[in-house]
Structures are given as structure tokens and as C-alpha cells.
Design a protein around this motif. Structure first.
Motif, short mmCIF file in Angstrom:
data_model
loop_
_atom_site.label_atom_id
_atom_site.label_comp_id
_atom_site.label_asym_id
_atom_site.label_seq_id
_atom_site.Cartn_x
_atom_site.Cartn_y
_atom_site.Cartn_z
N GLY A 1 5.74 -7.29 -16.97
CA GLY A 1 5.96 -6.93 -18.37
C GLY A 1 4.77 -6.23 -19.00
N TYR B 1 10.50 -3.37 -21.41
CA TYR B 1 10.36 -2.73 -22.72
C TYR B 1 10.43 -1.20 -22.69
N HIS C 1 5.48 -2.77 -17.36
CA HIS C 1 6.07 -2.89 -18.71
C HIS C 1 7.60 -2.80 -18.67
#
Length: 233
Positions: free
Chosen positions: A146, A191, A188
């Protein structure tokens, strides 16, 4: 080339699963043979225990590595372990495909490592690093996480990603003899846009198509140490 993909993600529609599928399609298009161990779909048992052996050398005290070594010879090791070990020995390339959980790998994958990398076959005595039981094979770690890329590295808030992966890259894969390739990282992931995800998939395809040119990471060789494993001058 024969490829084993060990996939560890609880969600079948995850981006980690999309990377798995990209690997299957890309490698098969190149003419490679591919097998997949989808650990969550298999309901893989990650717990190393006495029940991994149908008979024991020492029924009163469990030394797991010793019982592994004897269990393979006597064919008393659990059937699910033997099936995965057979796949591992078949493969020229192992791909571990997983998300980063708490600066580490999912417990399901750790349990696959604990149970399948058996003593006496994959390592044992001074059979480690370049002398490991799986020498001659290659390994690639493919991870999703993430965090943003700038959060990882020297001086970054989370420190180098290599620190998180060291137990797998060095303490596991290199230790049992694999030539360990530079990991592929998708940053990431929860997102980012669909376009950014497609870009990661395209970059992964290109990486897999060029694996023959990849140079492995550098790890110790036993010839650099004496009999007591002190570094040679």
C-alpha cells in the motif's frame, strides 16, 4: 523452462492475483510450462507440526528438521508437503507472489516455506547458499503493497524495502541455493488508478519477457569462508 508460481492472497480478484495471471499468460506465451499453487484456494495448512509425519524417528520429542529429513527418505511425510516439494523440484524458476503484510509475507506463505523447504533436500549441514539443495534454480519475488515508493529507502519513513524482504531473499531463497532475481514491486496498489495498475501489469510483462537477461542478487559463497565459516582473509 518450468515455472512454479506460489500465490498467497486471500482475495481472488486482487491486483496480486492479476499479477499472477499476467505471469501465467506471459510465460506460457513464451512456451514455458507453468504450475500454480494458490495457497488460499488450496486451503493450505501453514502450521508445521508433528502431524506432518505418518511415522516418527523420535515419537517422544519433535525435532522438525530431523523428522523432515527422515520423512522424505521413508515416505512418511504428509501428502500435501510431498506434492508441493515435487512441484518445487520440478521447477527451474520459482515465483513467490504475495502482498506485504506487516513488513513481511502472509502467514500462509511463511507456512508453505516452513513445511515445503525440507531439510535434507533443500538444505542441510553445509549445503546452503551456492551449495544449497536448490542450486541451479532461479527465484523471483513479486510483491504488492500500500505504501508509496518514496516511503521506502535509506532515510525514508519505513526504511529500505530490502530490509523487509531480507528473510525471504537471503534467509530463505538464497540460503537454499536459488539464484535470486531483483524483486518486482507494485507500489501503492489499493489507491492508484486503473491506468496505473495496467502500467504495472505491462511493466511486469516486460520484466518476465526479459528474465533471461536478469542478473541475480549477490549473496555469500561458501568458498569465501573457512571450515569454521570465518571469512577468509
Amino acid at each position: 523452462m518450468k515455472v512454479l508460481i506460489v500465490h498467497a492472497h486471500p482475495e481472488p480478484q486482487s491486483f496480486t492475483a492479476a499479477l499472477r495471471d499476467q505471469a501465467i499468460a506471459t510465460l506460457q506465451a513464451q512456451g514455458h510450462e507453468v504450475q500454480v499453487s494458490d495457497l488460499y484456494a488450496m486451503n493450505w495448512n501453514p502450521v508445521a507440526s508433528a502431524s506432518d509425519f505418518t511415522s516418527r524417528e523420535n515419537p517422544d520429542y519433535l525435532v522438525y528438521a530431523l523428522e523432515q529429513r527422515l520423512g522424505v527418505k521413508s515416505q512418511s511425510i504428509a501428502a500435501d508437503i510431498q506434492q508441493e516439494l515435487d512441484k518445487l523440484l520440478w521447477a527451474d524458476l520459482l515465483i513467490l507472489n504475495f502482498p506485504i503484510f506487516w513488513f513481511s509475507a502472509p502467514a500462509m506463505l511463511k507456512g508453505w516455506i516452513d513445511r515445503v523447504l525440507v531439510s535434507g533436500v533443500c538444505y542441510g549441514g553445509k549445503r546452503f547458499y551456492d551449495q544449497g539443495g536448490l542450486a541451479g534454480k532461479k527465484a523471483l519475488v513479486t510483491v504488492t503493497l500500500g505504501g508509496r515508493e518514496h516511503m521506502f529507502g535509506e532515510g525514508a519513513i519505513h526504511g529500505p524495502l530490502e530490509d523487509m524482504l531480507r528473510p525471504i531473499l537471503r534467509g530463505t531463497l538464497a540460503y537454499v541455493g536459488f539464484e535470486v532475481l531483483e524483486p518486482f514491486v507494485a507500489w501503492h496498489v489499493p489507491y492508484i488508478s486503473a491506468e496505473a495498475r495496467q502500467d504495472f501489469l505491462h511493466r511486469y510483462q516486460q520484466r518476465l519477457e526479459g528474465l533471461a537477461d536478469d542478473q541475480p542478487l549477490v549473496f555469500p559463497k561458501l568458498a569465501q569462508f573457512d571450515e569454521a565459516l570465518y571469512p577468509l582473509a
